[in-house]
Motif scaffolding. Structure first.
Motif, PDB file in Angstrom:
ATOM      1  N   HIS A   1       0.774  -1.080   0.005  1.00 45.51           N
ATOM      2  CA  HIS A   1       0.022   0.255   0.065  1.00 45.51           C
ATOM      3  C   HIS A   1       0.939   1.327   0.140  1.00 45.51           C
TER       4      HIS A   1
ATOM      5  N   ASP B   1      -4.671   5.139  -0.766  1.00 44.28           N
ATOM      6  CA  ASP B   1      -3.940   5.120  -2.133  1.00 44.28           C
ATOM      7  C   ASP B   1      -4.906   4.605  -3.194  1.00 44.28           C
TER       8      ASP B   1
ATOM      9  N   ALA C   1      -6.039   1.614  -3.602  1.00 40.71           N
ATOM     10  CA  ALA C   1      -6.230   0.418  -3.980  1.00 40.71           C
ATOM     11  C   ALA C   1      -7.063  -0.508  -2.893  1.00 40.71           C
TER      12      ALA C   1
ATOM     13  N   ARG D   1      -4.929  -6.833  -7.323  1.00 42.91           N
ATOM     14  CA  ARG D   1      -4.924  -5.268  -6.993  1.00 42.91           C
ATOM     15  C   ARG D   1      -6.056  -4.651  -7.732  1.00 42.91           C
TER      16      ARG D   1
ATOM     17  N   THR E   1      -7.729  -1.067  -8.651  1.00 45.54           N
ATOM     18  CA  THR E   1      -7.488   0.456  -8.422  1.00 45.54           C
ATOM     19  C   THR E   1      -8.862   0.876  -8.639  1.00 45.54           C
ATOM     20  N   THR E   2      -9.155   2.180  -8.111  1.00 42.85           N
ATOM     21  CA  THR E   2     -10.061   2.957  -8.440  1.00 42.85           C
ATOM     22  C   THR E   2      -9.633   3.892  -9.571  1.00 42.85           C
TER      23      THR E   2
ATOM     24  N   GLN F   1      -8.212   7.008  -8.451  1.00 43.13           N
ATOM     25  CA  GLN F   1      -7.575   7.028  -6.957  1.00 43.13           C
ATOM     26  C   GLN F   1      -8.297   7.528  -6.131  1.00 43.13           C
TER      27      GLN F   1
END
Lengths: 337, 706
Positions: free
Chosen positions: A51, A73, A75, A89, A91-92, A95
């Motif tokens: 992270h 972060d 994630a 993972r 991820t948006t 972010q």
């Protein structure tokens, strides 16, 4: 018994959770490294490195093989518990911080919740978890956009049929996990809901709110059943798996701490009788607000994580197990006859 | 052409404008007329009538006019030839009254105030009235018409709370915007007698005997009482800040930084009121230098101000009220109530007066004056109203004195600070024994070098407590005034005990004596020590963090320590303790501001009856113990029943849940791929014990044993 101090985090704790067997304790903090500990002696097994910021929430699968974490972060990471390796993972897009994560019952699905920031609305993502990690995809099964105030905590309801969320304005909402429709919404709190924890059977849950109160609510009807009040903001609440008891933790906000002394900061874990709503005891120790609490699955010990960066493992003394209200004793005697 | 539409653009020149048709009557001027209307004095508001003027003939008229004109000029300018005196056409003598025309009605008003009752000479005292009022007086019918008799309305008994069958005490509490009066139930939840929101705009207070509850508002103060808490009276004093009752609850002194302006233009900040009629008896100016500062400059604390208050000091029986003028032109002015006239029409002049106090049980005033020239500093006791000096004591090398009366008036304690060397001061105590012949004075030297912050008498007792600080150490000392005795060894005043204390800045005695609480409040940690002075020991210690106030209940059985929102941001509320230091209850009250016990009037029982009660105390206490037991029993029974029903409800809820849970079993197994409960309940969990031996290091040594 003397509590065990787990000193491994360099910043304040955000979440602690036992695995289903209770032999491991997982902790997330504002430093970047979620950790796993032996719950019986407080020895650290290892950390999960990957992270890039505060880790807000974590959840461990029922078989304790996998860990899910979400952080500031942006994630949401799936880990292998046994070797600490990152498996997958999500991820948006922008972010946005991931505020809450949760495995569904059976660990075939999971959810993560993103924060409402920079014009992005708060969203709940439901993803499928593949048993074989090679087949894992980053797509999501469902994406629920939360209107209004952001969700601060999210949990799967009984048999993965519903999703329960707590919001920053004190609202509690129940969603249909299949369709993503809002089923019910109540506003029992006036301030941010910091924590929600289920009973063992997921039929009712306890809330912890900054408005200095904590509620037991029926998970199906969202009817408020019990209320506990403290004289400070409450950050976490947990239901004992063993006795009709609950515990609350909180304290003066970090920004206001300097206006009171440590002994008046109310950084104590308070125990209440679940049914009578009466305080039965306190456990001192932290020198900052308590951010997160968890009962051991067997109910014989508990852990607390504080703003001070410590996790404390407490084991109940003998007399704890024999304590009962006189009314309880007479009631039990009568019902035995 | 219409003007009304404001379209004048086609008019090119001034001429055009002037020639334009214009109907003035179409415009409504009435508002402007009303605004600028000249107020023409139509009546005779600027004329006064002066009666009881010497009767003179024509020859003396001019001289009289000159004197009169000179005198009345003080009120304002008189019109030229403004004095008219009618005379009897037969005798040529004047009729004994005259008219004066002033330039303005205001001057006439002032003249009435200034010269009513003015003694012109031995036989003539003016009576002055406005000419207008003469008409009012003449229009009074000659025949007396008796006013309609008001029907008698019975009032509520103001002491009704004393008849409580359980003899409980009351207290008033301000929290947030709400003011409430409650019955004290010791550790149980107090019963509410009355509660109202916005009952007061600032703080509340009780009158000294507990009859009235005082609320403070922008417009003035109001007093409330009786069983239904009706408004008894209100006293209009804008922005009133301070209130002081006479000891018998008949009169009231109020102070506001917003003055009453008297007709002669003076600013009066103080007002004395009659409580039963609501009349303002008299107003007084305050010396601006000694005036308490208005709220904004004090940092916004809205609570009661204690600085320099009361300015007026009541005698014990409320017959006299006295105030002082300090300094070189010093004086004590004593007024008699209810007339509010200056006693003997003059103040008692005392050069360099510093401070004065009434005896709490006699008409005796004590005061002190500092050294000046060859005259030493002096403490003087004078009897009022004879002004006979009862006792004086000269003191040498004095820097400062403090006067403190014991509440029964038996002793007057004078704390005297003297300069020992250039830097060190010494303190001694001079105790005047008021009840003994010629008032003997005990002198006690206190430990040198201590800075004394507090002196406090035991109520009606012979002991007093001193808080002192030396370097970083603080300590408490208790002194005892010995009863008069024939053997000289036992007389005088003795130090009972000195003990070092930490974090203490306040002494609070039980109103019944013997017990006291030492506390560190307002800026200290809130440490509490409960003392018993009969064996000079600490019975218990306690703590109430950030405690701001301590209040004993009027019976001396309970002490309340509180944290007020006026002084602290968080943890507001109160703790009730017994006099022995046991905590009875702690209440955290959001927005808690004030806690005040309702005082009780002095007992009506004679000392003999009180003694009898004390002797048979066990018989009486039996009843009360029974009552207490019944009360706790009742409470616990209620709790018990409530708990039983709670348990029952919860069991039903859990049973329902279990049924639902069991129903879902197959679905759950499908989700998990196994039965999670079966796994947990199974006893066949295999326990493996593994021993791993690791050799860390191996060395060989020869053992030389015997």
């Amino acid at each position: 018994m003397r509590p065990i101090l787990l000193h491994g985090h360099t910043r304040s704790l955000t979440k602690i959770k036992y695995n289903s067997d209770g032999d491991l304790l997982f902790s997330a903090s504002k430093d970047k490294s979620p950790s796993v500990w032996y719950s019986h002696n407080g020895e650290r097994l290892g950390t999960f490195e990957g992270h890039g910021g505060t880790v807000w929430d974590l959840d461990v699968s029922y078989d304790s093989n996998r860990l899910l974490t979400g952080g500031a972060d942006g994630a949401c990471i799936l880990w292998n518990v046994s070797n600490g390796k990152e498996l997958f993972r999500w991820t948006t897009e922008t972010q946005n911080a991931v505020r809450a994560v949760a495995f569904a019952e059976g660990d075939r699905k999971a959810l993560y919740v993103t924060d409402k920031t920079m014009g992005q609305s708060c969203e709940i993502f439901i993803v499928e978890i593949s048993e074989n990690i090679a087949q894992q995809t980053s797509g999501h099964l469902k994406r629920i956009v939360v209107q209004g105030d952001r969700a601060t905590v999210a949990l799967w309801g009984k048999l993965n049929k519903t999703i329960l969320t707590g919001h920053s304005d004190g609202t509690i909402s129940l969603w249909n996990a299949e369709t993503g429709k809002l089923l019910k919404s109540i506003k029992p709190h006036t301030k941010l809901v910091q924590d929600i924890q289920f009973s063992k059977d997921r039929e009712f849950f306890i809330t912890a709110s900054k408005d200095q109160s904590s509620l037991i609510i029926d998970a199906t009807t969202l009817e408020v059943m019990k209320q506990y009040t403290a004289d400070c903001p409450i950050n976490s609440a947990s239901i004992s798996p063993l006795f009709p008891q609950i515990m609350l933790g909180g304290g003066q906000d970090a920004m206001n701490v300097t206006t009171t002394s440590a002994r008046q900061g109310k950084f104590e874990v308070r125990f209440f009788h679940l049914v009578f709503e009466e305080e039965i005891g306190r456990v001192k120790g932290h020198f900052g607000p308590i951010n997160t609490l968890a009962f051991h699955p067997n109910g014989k010990s508990f852990a607390s994580g504080g703003e001070d960066g410590f996790v404390r493992l407490h084991f109940f003394d003998e007399d704890y197990f024999s304590f009962k209200f006189p009314e309880e004793l007479t009631f039990e005697m009568n019902s035995d006859e | 052409m219409a003007v009304g539409n404001n379209d004048l653009s086609h008019l090119t020149t001034i001429e055009d404008l002037e020639n334009a048709e214009f109907d003035e009557s179409s415009i409504d001027f009435s508002d402007i007329e009303a605004k600028f209307a000249v107020n023409v004095p139509t009546g005779f508001a600027h004329v006064i009538v002066v009666d009881n003027v010497p009767i003179v003939d024509q020859a003396k008229e001019e001289k009289l006019f000159r004197v009169i004109a000179k005198l009345f000029k003080e009120a304002g300018a008189i019109q030229p030839d403004g004095i008219h005196m009618p005379r009897d056409p037969k005798t040529g003598m004047s009729k004994g009254y005259l008219f004066i025309e002033f330039e303005t009605p205001e001057s006439a008003d002032k003249a009435v105030v200034l010269f009513s009752g003015h003694r012109f000479d031995k036989t003539h005292t003016f009576s002055v009235a406005k000419f207008d009022s003469v008409e009012t007086y003449t229009s009074i019918p000659d025949e007396f018409v008796a006013p309609a008799e008001e029907t008698f309305e019975p009032k509520e008994h103001l002491l009704s709370w004393l008849t409580d069958p359980r003899a409980r005490d009351q207290f008033a509490m301000v929290k947030g915007e709400e003011v409430g009066v409650y019955w004290n139930n010791k550790a149980e939840v107090p019963d509410r007698a009355e509660a109202r929101t916005h009952w007061t705009d600032a703080y509340v207070a009780w009158s000294p005997l507990g009859r009235y509850l005082v609320t403070v508002h922008k417009q003035g103060i109001a007093i409330w009482g009786g069983q239904s808490w009706k408004k008894i009276m209100r006293f209009s004093h804008p922005n009133v800040k301070l209130v002081d009752f006479s000891p018998n609850e008949l009169y009231l002194v109020t102070w506001s930084h917003e003055p009453f302006v008297t007709p002669d233009g003076q600013h009066h900040h103080l007002a004395v009121w009659d409580i039963e009629s609501g009349e303002r008896l008299r107003t007084f100016p305050t010396d601006p230098s000694t005036m308490p500062q208005p709220e904004a400059q004090r940092g916004g604390v809205a609570g009661p101000v204690r600085f320099g208050w009361p300015i007026f000091k009541w005698s014990f029986d409320s017959k006299f009220i006295a105030r002082m003028t300090p300094g070189a032109q010093g004086a004590i002015s004593i007024y008699e109530v209810p007339g509010m006239g200056l006693l003997d029409k003059k103040s008692i002049k005392i050069e360099n007066l510093q401070h004065f106090e009434w005896s709490p049980t006699e008409h005796i005033i004590s005061y002190w004056t500092p050294e000046s020239g060859n005259i030493p500093a002096r403490v003087t006791l004078i009897r009022i109203p004879t002004r006979e000096i009862v006792r004086t004591k000269n003191l040498f090398g004095v820097i400062d004195c403090k006067l403190a009366w014991q509440s029964a008036g038996e002793f007057l304690l004078v704390r005297v600070d003297r300069l020992k060397s250039k830097k060190q001061t010494v303190t001694s105590f001079e105790i005047f024994r008021m009840r003994e012949k010629d008032i003997p004075v005990d002198v006690v030297e206190h430990k040198a070098g201590e800075d004394i912050s507090t002196i406090s008498w035991e109520p009606s007792g012979a002991r007093f407590a001193i808080l002192g600080a030396e370097a970083q150490k603080t300590s408490v000392s208790f002194y005892q005034v010995q009863p008069p005795s024939t053997s000289s060894a036992n007389t005088g005043t003795k130090l009972l005990k000195t003990q070092e204390t930490k974090g203490i800045n306040t002494v609070s005695w039980s109103p019944k004596g013997r017990f006291c609480v030492l506390a560190g409040i307002r800026g200290m940690q809130g440490d509490l020590q409960f003392w018993d002075l009969d064996d000079q020991s600490i019975m218990a210690t306690g703590e109430h963090y950030t405690c701001t106030d301590i209040d004993w209940d009027p019976t001396g059985r309970y002490v309340v320590t509180s944290v007020s929102a006026w002084r602290a941001q968080s943890d507001t509320g109160f703790i009730m303790w017994t006099f022995t230091g046991q905590q009875l209850t702690k209440q955290n009250v959001l927005g808690f501001k004030q806690f005040v016990w309702r005082p009780r009037p002095p007992t009506l029982l004679t000392p003999a009856m009180q003694k009898k009660i004390r002797k048979n105390l066990k018989d009486y206490s039996k009843d009360f113990e029974l009552q207490d037991a019944a009360e706790t029993n009742k409470a616990s029974q209620e709790v018990q029943e409530k708990r039983f029903s709670q348990i029952r409800e919860w069991r039903d809820f859990l049973a329902d849940n279990q049924a639902k849970y069991d129903q879902d079993r197959t679905e759950r197994i499908k989700l998990y791929g196994f039965d999670p409960d079966a796994k947990r309940n199974a006893q066949d969990i295999e326990e493996l014990e593994e021993w791993i031996e690791e050799i860390v290091d191996e060395t060989e040594e020869v053992y030389r044993g015997d």
